[in-house]
Every structure is written in structure tokens, then in C-alpha cells.
Design a protein around this motif. Structure first.
Motif, mmCIF file in Angstrom:
data_model
loop_
_atom_site.group_PDB
_atom_site.id
_atom_site.type_symbol
_atom_site.label_atom_id
_atom_site.label_comp_id
_atom_site.label_asym_id
_atom_site.label_seq_id
_atom_site.Cartn_x
_atom_site.Cartn_y
_atom_site.Cartn_z
ATOM 1 N N LEU A 1 10.105 1.883 1.705
ATOM 2 C CA LEU A 1 10.877 0.834 2.348
ATOM 3 C C LEU A 1 10.121 -0.489 2.348
ATOM 4 O O LEU A 1 10.689 -1.559 2.090
ATOM 5 N N ALA A 2 8.837 -0.456 2.594
ATOM 6 C CA ALA A 2 8.017 -1.670 2.614
ATOM 7 C C ALA A 2 7.948 -2.318 1.247
ATOM 8 O O ALA A 2 7.987 -3.554 1.133
ATOM 9 N N HIS A 3 7.852 -1.531 0.187
ATOM 10 C CA HIS A 3 7.744 -2.095 -1.166
ATOM 11 C C HIS A 3 9.089 -2.550 -1.702
ATOM 12 O O HIS A 3 9.137 -3.366 -2.619
ATOM 13 N N GLU A 4 10.186 -2.058 -1.164
ATOM 14 C CA GLU A 4 11.501 -2.532 -1.585
ATOM 15 C C GLU A 4 11.756 -3.948 -1.077
ATOM 16 O O GLU A 4 12.484 -4.698 -1.698
ATOM 17 N N LYS A 5 11.145 -4.301 0.036
ATOM 18 C CA LYS A 5 11.347 -5.635 0.615
ATOM 19 C C LYS A 5 10.728 -6.728 -0.240
ATOM 20 O O LYS A 5 11.167 -7.859 -0.214
ATOM 21 N N TYR A 6 9.659 -6.395 -0.977
ATOM 22 C CA TYR A 6 8.966 -7.405 -1.756
ATOM 23 C C TYR A 6 9.321 -7.251 -3.174
ATOM 24 O O TYR A 6 9.111 -7.140 -4.117
#
Length: 71
Positions: free
Chosen positions: A66-71
Motif C-alpha cells: 500500500l505504501a509503495h502504490e502511493k508513490y
């Protein structure tokens, strides 16, 4: 983790205490292979199955995804 060294040190001590409580104090091993298998199982469960309240009740793998999808 960033910050002062003693902040990181306290975090490491906390993680080690949790590891000792949840894993090390519950088992004894006669051969190294059994220890390796149990460690792999413990870390797999901790990273991919167990949910963490500090991560919004997600497991670690879902949180990183989820964190890497934001960037």
C-alpha cells in the motif's frame, strides 16, 4: 529509522524483548535445522499473516504494498 541513536536502541531492545517472549522462551532446539525452520516460520507469520495495530491493522506485506502504490 532516523533520529538519535538511543531512540533506535530502544526500538531494538523492544523488538528483541518481543522476540524473546513470543518465540525464544517457548521452544528449545536440539539441532540447528529445527531452529532454522522455526525461525523462518516465525518471521513469515510476523511479516505476512500477523496484523499490527501500529500499521492500521494490516500485515507488514500489505502495508508495504500500500505504501509503495502511493508513490
Amino acid at each position: 529509522m532516523y533520529g538519535r541513536y538511543y531512540e533506535n536502541y530502544c526500538y531494538c531492545i523492544k523488538c528483541f524483548k518481543v522476540f524473546m517472549t513470543e518465540f525464544s522462551n517457548q521452544y528449545s532446539f536440539d539441532i540447528l535445522e529445527n531452529l532454522n525452520l522455526k525461525l523462518l516460520d516465525y518471521f513469515n507469520c510476523n511479516n505476512n499473516i500477523r496484523i499490527h495495530s501500529s500499521l492500521g491493522y494490516l500485515n507488514l506485506a500489505a502495508y508495504w504494498k500500500l505504501a509503495h502504490e502511493k508513490y
